[in-house]
Scaffold this motif. Structure first.
Motif, mmCIF file in Angstrom:
data_model
loop_
_atom_site.group_PDB
_atom_site.id
_atom_site.type_symbol
_atom_site.label_atom_id
_atom_site.label_comp_id
_atom_site.label_asym_id
_atom_site.label_seq_id
_atom_site.Cartn_x
_atom_site.Cartn_y
_atom_site.Cartn_z
ATOM 1 N N GLY A 97 -18.334 -26.533 -0.961
ATOM 2 C CA GLY A 97 -18.287 -25.658 0.208
ATOM 3 C C GLY A 97 -19.609 -25.479 0.923
ATOM 4 N N VAL A 98 -20.694 -26.060 0.413
ATOM 5 C CA VAL A 98 -22.000 -25.896 1.051
ATOM 6 C C VAL A 98 -21.994 -26.493 2.456
ATOM 7 C CG1 VAL A 98 -24.465 -26.479 0.945
ATOM 8 C CG2 VAL A 98 -23.250 -25.799 -1.135
ATOM 9 N N GLY A 99 -21.486 -27.718 2.595
ATOM 10 C CA GLY A 99 -21.456 -28.373 3.906
ATOM 11 C C GLY A 99 -20.612 -27.597 4.902
ATOM 12 N N THR A 100 -19.462 -27.130 4.456
ATOM 13 C CA THR A 100 -18.598 -26.350 5.344
ATOM 14 C C THR A 100 -19.270 -25.046 5.744
ATOM 15 O OG1 THR A 100 -16.625 -27.368 4.412
ATOM 16 C CG2 THR A 100 -16.323 -25.279 5.565
ATOM 17 N N THR A 101 -19.958 -24.401 4.811
ATOM 18 C CA THR A 101 -20.674 -23.161 5.126
ATOM 19 C C THR A 101 -21.767 -23.423 6.158
ATOM 20 O OG1 THR A 101 -20.187 -22.268 2.939
ATOM 21 C CG2 THR A 101 -22.005 -21.252 4.139
ATOM 22 N N LEU A 102 -22.527 -24.513 5.983
ATOM 23 C CA LEU A 102 -23.537 -24.892 6.976
ATOM 24 C C LEU A 102 -22.893 -25.110 8.332
ATOM 25 C CD1 LEU A 102 -25.807 -27.406 5.042
ATOM 26 C CD2 LEU A 102 -26.656 -25.511 6.445
ATOM 27 N N GLN A 158 -15.994 -39.075 8.105
ATOM 28 C CA GLN A 158 -14.989 -38.909 9.162
ATOM 29 C C GLN A 158 -13.861 -37.982 8.714
ATOM 30 O OE1 GLN A 158 -13.774 -42.649 10.901
ATOM 31 N NE2 GLN A 158 -15.878 -43.398 10.782
ATOM 32 N N ASP A 159 -13.433 -38.117 7.466
ATOM 33 C CA ASP A 159 -12.408 -37.208 6.935
ATOM 34 C C ASP A 159 -12.913 -35.768 6.968
ATOM 35 O OD1 ASP A 159 -10.758 -39.372 6.447
ATOM 36 O OD2 ASP A 159 -11.203 -39.451 4.292
ATOM 37 N N TRP A 160 -14.194 -35.564 6.598
ATOM 38 C CA TRP A 160 -14.780 -34.223 6.606
ATOM 39 C C TRP A 160 -14.785 -33.654 8.024
ATOM 40 C CZ3 TRP A 160 -18.865 -31.714 8.893
ATOM 41 C CH2 TRP A 160 -19.214 -30.481 8.340
ATOM 42 N N HIS A 161 -15.198 -34.492 9.007
ATOM 43 C CA HIS A 161 -15.203 -34.029 10.404
ATOM 44 C C HIS A 161 -13.798 -33.609 10.830
ATOM 45 C CE1 HIS A 161 -19.307 -35.162 10.807
ATOM 46 N NE2 HIS A 161 -19.117 -36.459 10.965
ATOM 47 N N ARG A 162 -12.814 -34.405 10.506
ATOM 48 C CA ARG A 162 -11.435 -34.081 10.892
ATOM 49 C C ARG A 162 -10.959 -32.789 10.213
ATOM 50 N NH1 ARG A 162 -11.184 -39.924 10.507
ATOM 51 N NH2 ARG A 162 -10.897 -40.743 12.615
ATOM 52 N N ARG A 163 -11.282 -32.626 8.934
ATOM 53 C CA ARG A 163 -10.896 -31.387 8.226
ATOM 54 C C ARG A 163 -11.516 -30.157 8.885
ATOM 55 N NH1 ARG A 163 -12.057 -34.265 3.593
ATOM 56 N NH2 ARG A 163 -13.950 -33.075 3.223
ATOM 57 N N ASN A 164 -12.654 -30.337 9.544
ATOM 58 C CA ASN A 164 -13.340 -29.225 10.190
ATOM 59 C C ASN A 164 -13.048 -29.136 11.687
ATOM 60 O OD1 ASN A 164 -15.119 -27.656 8.220
ATOM 61 N ND2 ASN A 164 -15.401 -29.779 7.605
ATOM 62 N N PHE A 183 -17.592 -41.335 17.789
ATOM 63 C CA PHE A 183 -17.935 -39.986 18.227
ATOM 64 C C PHE A 183 -16.739 -39.059 18.095
ATOM 65 C CE2 PHE A 183 -21.282 -42.467 19.906
ATOM 66 C CZ PHE A 183 -22.382 -41.635 19.899
ATOM 67 N N PHE A 184 -17.044 -37.795 17.760
ATOM 68 C CA PHE A 184 -16.046 -36.763 17.575
ATOM 69 C C PHE A 184 -16.425 -35.542 18.405
ATOM 70 C CE2 PHE A 184 -15.997 -39.287 13.768
ATOM 71 C CZ PHE A 184 -14.673 -39.385 13.425
ATOM 72 N N ILE A 185 -15.427 -34.832 18.885
ATOM 73 C CA ILE A 185 -15.668 -33.568 19.585
ATOM 74 C C ILE A 185 -14.789 -32.480 18.970
ATOM 75 C CG2 ILE A 185 -16.361 -34.601 21.779
ATOM 76 C CD1 ILE A 185 -13.501 -33.995 22.814
ATOM 77 N N LYS A 186 -15.225 -31.242 19.188
ATOM 78 C CA LYS A 186 -14.440 -30.076 18.790
ATOM 79 C C LYS A 186 -14.581 -29.035 19.878
ATOM 80 C CE LYS A 186 -13.699 -26.578 15.245
ATOM 81 N NZ LYS A 186 -14.078 -26.063 13.930
ATOM 82 N N HIS A 187 -13.452 -28.613 20.425
ATOM 83 C CA HIS A 187 -13.447 -27.546 21.436
ATOM 84 C C HIS A 187 -13.547 -26.208 20.704
ATOM 85 C CE1 HIS A 187 -12.497 -30.135 24.833
ATOM 86 N NE2 HIS A 187 -11.755 -30.821 23.982
ATOM 87 N N ILE A 188 -14.493 -25.363 21.128
ATOM 88 C CA ILE A 188 -14.684 -24.070 20.457
ATOM 89 C C ILE A 188 -14.585 -22.890 21.419
ATOM 90 C CG2 ILE A 188 -16.005 -25.022 18.551
ATOM 91 C CD1 ILE A 188 -18.549 -23.880 19.938
#
Length: 139
Positions: A74-79, A107-113, A133-138
């Motif tokens: 969970g360290v990466g997700t917390t960051l 890439q799997d981690w990016h998608r999970r987030n 490249f990946f994007i996330k709308h926030i």
């Protein structure tokens, strides 16, 4: 418990060791600009997130790294969530990141987030495989 904070001058030596491809001058520059977050667990540095701004405005996560003994805890997700919250607090509506096309675990981690793939480019002479490249709308 993982604590996340902006990197400080006292973190530079550790970052130079752990983000070894950049070198001390660039890392010092990034720390001075507030472009590093560091994660500590029980006072020990266990990971970092380095970012910049694509086109000077879109927050772009350049690197997220967690030390091997602390991965998948969970360290990466917390960051990442701390960075996302900080960027949202600055008014960002979109986040970007990328990875080489043959890096399935990142890439799997990016998608999970919450990131979605948005395209790829080839960088002949710099990389042997395309960059996805990946994007996330926030907003």
């Amino acid at each position: 418990m993982v604590e996340v904070a902006s990197a400080s001058q006292t973190d530079i030596a550790w970052l130079v060791r752990e983000d070894a491809n950049l070198g001390q001058p660039w890392i010092s520059r990034c720390v001075a600009l507030g472009e590093y977050l560091v994660a500590r667990e029980d006072g020990e540095m266990v990971g970092f997130l380095r970012f910049s701004r694509f086109w000077g405005r879109v927050p772009y996560m350049e690197m997220i790294r967690v030390l091997p003994g602390h991965r998948r805890s969970g360290v990466g997700t917390t960051l990442f969530l701390a960075w996302e919250a900080a960027m949202r607090g600055e008014g960002a509506r979109l986040l970007m990141t990328s990875s080489e096309c043959d890096e399935s675990r990142p890439q799997d981690w990016h998608r999970r987030n919450g990131f979605i793939e948005t395209g790829a480019i080839e960088l002949p002479g710099l990389q042997s495989v395309p960059e996805v490249f990946f994007i996330k709308h926030i907003a």
